[in-house]
Design a protein around this motif. Structure first.
Motif, mmCIF file in Angstrom:
data_model
loop_
_atom_site.group_PDB
_atom_site.id
_atom_site.type_symbol
_atom_site.label_atom_id
_atom_site.label_comp_id
_atom_site.label_asym_id
_atom_site.label_seq_id
_atom_site.Cartn_x
_atom_site.Cartn_y
_atom_site.Cartn_z
ATOM 1 N N MET A 177 5.635 21.288 20.601
ATOM 2 C CA MET A 177 5.528 21.760 19.231
ATOM 3 C C MET A 177 4.627 22.999 19.135
ATOM 4 O O MET A 177 4.921 23.915 18.368
ATOM 5 N N GLN A 178 3.538 23.026 19.893
ATOM 6 C CA GLN A 178 2.644 24.188 19.843
ATOM 7 C C GLN A 178 3.351 25.461 20.312
ATOM 8 O O GLN A 178 3.097 26.548 19.781
ATOM 9 N N GLU A 179 4.236 25.313 21.283
ATOM 10 C CA GLU A 179 5.001 26.477 21.735
ATOM 11 C C GLU A 179 5.891 27.009 20.602
ATOM 12 O O GLU A 179 6.014 28.221 20.421
ATOM 13 N N HIS A 180 6.464 26.109 19.855
ATOM 14 C CA HIS A 180 7.288 26.523 18.723
ATOM 15 C C HIS A 180 6.432 27.215 17.655
ATOM 16 O O HIS A 180 6.863 28.208 17.045
ATOM 17 N N ILE A 181 5.234 26.703 17.429
ATOM 18 C CA ILE A 181 4.315 27.329 16.471
ATOM 19 C C ILE A 181 4.019 28.763 16.904
ATOM 20 O O ILE A 181 4.075 29.698 16.099
ATOM 21 N N ARG A 182 3.725 28.951 18.195
ATOM 22 C CA ARG A 182 3.456 30.299 18.702
ATOM 23 C C ARG A 182 4.679 31.195 18.535
ATOM 24 O O ARG A 182 4.555 32.379 18.204
ATOM 25 N N HIS A 183 5.856 30.611 18.747
ATOM 26 C CA HIS A 183 7.099 31.384 18.567
ATOM 27 C C HIS A 183 7.254 31.836 17.112
ATOM 28 O O HIS A 183 7.660 32.973 16.841
#
Length: 195
Positions: free
Chosen positions: A1-7
């Motif tokens: 989920m954090q990767e998606h937030i960064r995206h």
């Protein structure tokens, strides 16, 4: 989920950079058009449909009240949304914004149209009404806004955001409207200090 937030953050930043590169000149021209209209006794009329109606109200309120520093009120308002309770059942009224433009708009005024897809019939008709009233138009649009874009004259300004995802468009429009507020305040009220 954090990767998606960064995206998501990255996507927003890329949209903002692309918009600044594409629209710095038209944003400046829009701010100067609004300033000249206000100096010459005109008013700013804003409209949108759906989520963009909230942005129209927000921008009008910032001009009428204040942006970041206290200053005199500027003549601006947002057109009222359709009150479907007054319409017969199953009858869509795409003319409700245009009727307000015809009643309230004058040649010295600017209509600011905030469109999410360029195909909203109420916004197209409001733009047609503004042009019939010899008003100038500033249109916030996206790439596929051909019907709305096709109405604009040489005196009008189109701020075409290079984004397609509605969330990014709304974010970009909000920032763009805040830029306009700051440029307007900076030009009309330089004595108010640095931002």
């Amino acid at each position: 989920m954090q990767e998606h937030i960064r995206h998501l953050f990255s996507e927003n930043i890329q949209t903002m950079i692309a918009t600044s590169e594409a629209l710095a000149g038209p944003i400046e021209s829009s701010a100067l058009m609004i300033v000249n209209t206000l100096i010459n006794g005109g008013k700013i009329i804003c409209c949108g449909e759906g989520a963009s109606a909230n942005l129209a109200s927000h921008f009008a309120q910032l001009l009428l009240d204040q942006f970041e520093t206290e200053r005199p009120c500027l003549p601006a308002f947002a057109l009222q949304r359709d009150n479907s309770s007054l319409q017969p059942v199953n009858q869509q009224n795409h003319d409700y914004l245009a009727r307000q433009v015809r009643a309230l708009g004058q040649a010295a005024d600017i209509l600011i149209v905030i469109s999410l897809n360029g195909a909203e019939q109420s916004l197209i008709r409001a733009t047609e009404a503004a042009l019939t009233n010899d008003m100038k138009v500033i249109a916030l649009t996206v790439d596929n806004s051909s019907e709305l874009s096709g109405l604009l004259n040489q005196q009008d300004i189109e701020l075409k955001v290079p984004a397609h995802r509605p969330a990014r468009v709304i974010e970009c429009y909000t920032f763009l409207l805040h830029c306009l507020c700051e440029l307007i305040d900076m030009t009309l009220f330089p004595q108010q200090g640095e931002f």
